[in-house]
Design an enzyme around this catalytic site. Structure first.
Site, PDB file in Angstrom:
ATOM      1  N   LEU A   1       0.815  -1.212   0.000  1.00  0.00           N
ATOM      2  CA  LEU A   1       0.000   0.000   0.000  1.00  0.00           C
ATOM      3  C   LEU A   1       0.848   1.261   0.000  1.00  0.00           C
ATOM      4  O   LEU A   1       0.410   2.299  -0.483  1.00  0.00           O
ATOM      5  CB  LEU A   1      -0.928   0.014   1.223  1.00  0.00           C
ATOM      6  N   GLY A   2       2.034   1.208   0.560  1.00  0.00           N
ATOM      7  CA  GLY A   2       2.869   2.397   0.611  1.00  0.00           C
ATOM      8  C   GLY A   2       4.016   2.200   1.575  1.00  0.00           C
ATOM      9  O   GLY A   2       4.213   1.114   2.129  1.00  0.00           O
ATOM     10  N   ALA A   3       4.770   3.264   1.768  1.00  0.00           N
ATOM     11  CA  ALA A   3       5.921   3.209   2.661  1.00  0.00           C
ATOM     12  C   ALA A   3       6.117   4.578   3.283  1.00  0.00           C
ATOM     13  O   ALA A   3       5.752   5.609   2.708  1.00  0.00           O
ATOM     14  CB  ALA A   3       7.178   2.781   1.910  1.00  0.00           C
TER      15      ALA A   3
ATOM     16  N   ASP B   1       2.028  12.764  16.519  1.00  0.00           N
ATOM     17  CA  ASP B   1       2.198  13.199  15.130  1.00  0.00           C
ATOM     18  C   ASP B   1       0.843  13.344  14.446  1.00  0.00           C
ATOM     19  O   ASP B   1       0.649  12.893  13.323  1.00  0.00           O
ATOM     20  CB  ASP B   1       3.090  12.210  14.366  1.00  0.00           C
TER      21      ASP B   1
ATOM     22  N   LYS C   1       2.111  -3.266   8.995  1.00  0.00           N
ATOM     23  CA  LYS C   1       3.238  -2.352   8.846  1.00  0.00           C
ATOM     24  C   LYS C   1       4.512  -3.086   9.242  1.00  0.00           C
ATOM     25  O   LYS C   1       4.716  -3.426  10.404  1.00  0.00           O
ATOM     26  CB  LYS C   1       3.057  -1.116   9.717  1.00  0.00           C
TER      27      LYS C   1
END
Length: 431
Positions: free
Chosen positions: A18-20, A134, A40
């Site tokens: 899906l992404g990084a 965050d 993750k």
């Protein structure tokens, strides 16, 4: 570090990347029960930092206690071995940053829903003893207008020098509280500052402290007032109070929802929700919107998956328990009528030649039972479709009896009946 599709990680089957981000790669995966989750996998330089993993391990149990419709729950974690990972609830959605940059500022009822949802999420996170660290537009996912906060607590690893020097970005300028930029400790009050900055961006379409080099933006956070021009009056005063320099002067997260309830306009009824949302942590903005198109042929769309949901009803579109039970009873009734009708028709057709009286008796009993059942449902003011199903079952069994008796011999029908009965007995015993 990339994992091929179909690879297994612990009990999970990885389906598609899906992404990084700064901490790891995120994959769409299936749990052992076939439900979709986000995995993750931490980057090697993060996995090699024992101090960072120790801090994360201390917070994982607290993170797993965070529950609520506006947070993406941590489901599982394995922080040992060569490939440490976190498993998190996954539902498709769009990051707030992508929504605002693509569609413009959020206004009206949608802004009210966003503010209240973020307040609920922050309250749930802090109630579990976790600090997000965050919170920013990229870590808020919108699905059907409802926000879901992701990545809470994971930024505890940013305290590690080896992690930050290996390429991870220490927060997002303009959304970090001034006490963090000045080297102070991170407390719940810092999340309240980030909450206000995120809402300011959503309401105006502008970063509240402008853009530019990180040092310049950080200087504005410490020394200048935020740009709240365009924020609705009902929200502006609360945001200014949340973004003051003194952390002790900011309202706690537990008070935000009450303050919004007193100030915000009444929200009109929202469209039914199809999903609570989750997006994987640190995914770049376009990833969530295009994830479905990136799954290779034979991947997710060729599988039957079930979304993981917490054990509680949520969403305005959920059916009431009584309605669900009524639907299940209707489905069971239809299956019973069809199954018994086929069995009776087959048995009556097999007995038609050697035992005609028994054949007619079977049809008469079945038809009478159907009529009585339909009559009871009608007089009890239940759904009239039940009567229609009963009448169709009785008529269909008679028609099937006539067709089978005309086309097949009694021996053939007897063998077929025996086979059906045997299969039914095996199914019952195995279940």
């Amino acid at each position: 570090m990339g994992a091929p599709d179909g690879d297994r990680l612990g009990p999970y089957r990885l389906l598609s990347p899906l992404g990084a981000g700064g901490f790891g790669e995120v994959h769409l995966a299936l749990d052992p029960e076939g439900r979709t989750v986000a995995i993750k996998i931490l980057h090697p330089h993060v996995a090699a930092d024992e101090g960072a993993l120790t801090r994360l391990a201390r917070e994982v149990e607290a993170m797993r206690r965070v529950q609520g419709p506006h947070v993406a729950e941590i489901l599982d974690a394995s922080l040992t071995g060569g490939r440490p990972y976190l498993a998190t609830r996954y539902v498709q959605g769009r990051p707030l940053a992508a929504v605002v940059s693509g569609d413009g500022p959020i206004r009206g009822d949608e802004l009210v829903r966003l503010a209240r949802g973020l307040a609920e999420a922050l309250s749930a996170v802090h109630a579990a003893g976790v600090i997000h660290r965050d919170l920013k537009p990229g870590n808020v996912i919108l699905t059907d207008g409802e926000p879901v906060v992701i990545d809470f607590g994971i930024a505890c690893m940013l305290d590690s020098a080896s992690v930050t020097t290996s390429g991870a970005v220490l927060g997002t300028p303009g959304y970090l509280a001034p006490e963090i930029l000045e080297g102070g400790e991170t407390g719940p009050e810092a999340d309240v500052f980030s909450f206000a900055a995120t809402l300011a961006y959503a309401a105006t379409g502008r970063h509240p402290y402008g853009t530019g080099p990180a040092a310049a933006v950080g200087y504005r956070v410490v020394h200048h007032e935020p740009d709240l021009d365009g924020v609705p009056p009902w929200l502006e005063s609360l945001l200014r109070e949340c973004m003051v320099r003194d952390p002790a002067a900011r309202p706690p997260a537990s008070m935000l929802l009450a303050r919004l309830g007193a100030a915000a306009p009444v929200v009109r009824a929202a469209a039914p929700q199809s999903h609570p949302a989750f997006a994987a942590a640190e995914i770049r903005e376009p990833v969530q919107e295009t994830a479905a198109r990136r799954v290779p042929r034979g991947g997710v769309h060729s599988l039957t998956t079930r979304e993981w949901r917490p054990g509680r009803g949520r969403g305005t579109g959920a059916a009431a328990p009584d309605e669900v039970r009524a639907r299940r009873r209707a489905v069971v009734h239809r299956r019973w009528v069809v199954g018994t009708g086929l069995l009776v028709a087959l048995a009556a057709a097999a007995a038609r030649s050697p035992l005609p009286e028994a054949s007619l008796l079977l049809l008469t009993i079945y038809g009478s039972v159907m009529l009585v059942d339909g009559g009871v449902a009608l007089f009890a003011r239940q759904n009239r479709s039940r009567l229609a199903v009963d009448l169709a079952g009785a008529g269909g069994s008679i028609a099937l009896w006539a067709v089978l008796g005309a086309l097949f011999s009694p021996l053939t029908l007897g063998l077929a009946l025996g086979t059906v009965v045997f299969v039914l007995v095996v199914l019952l015993l195995s279940s």
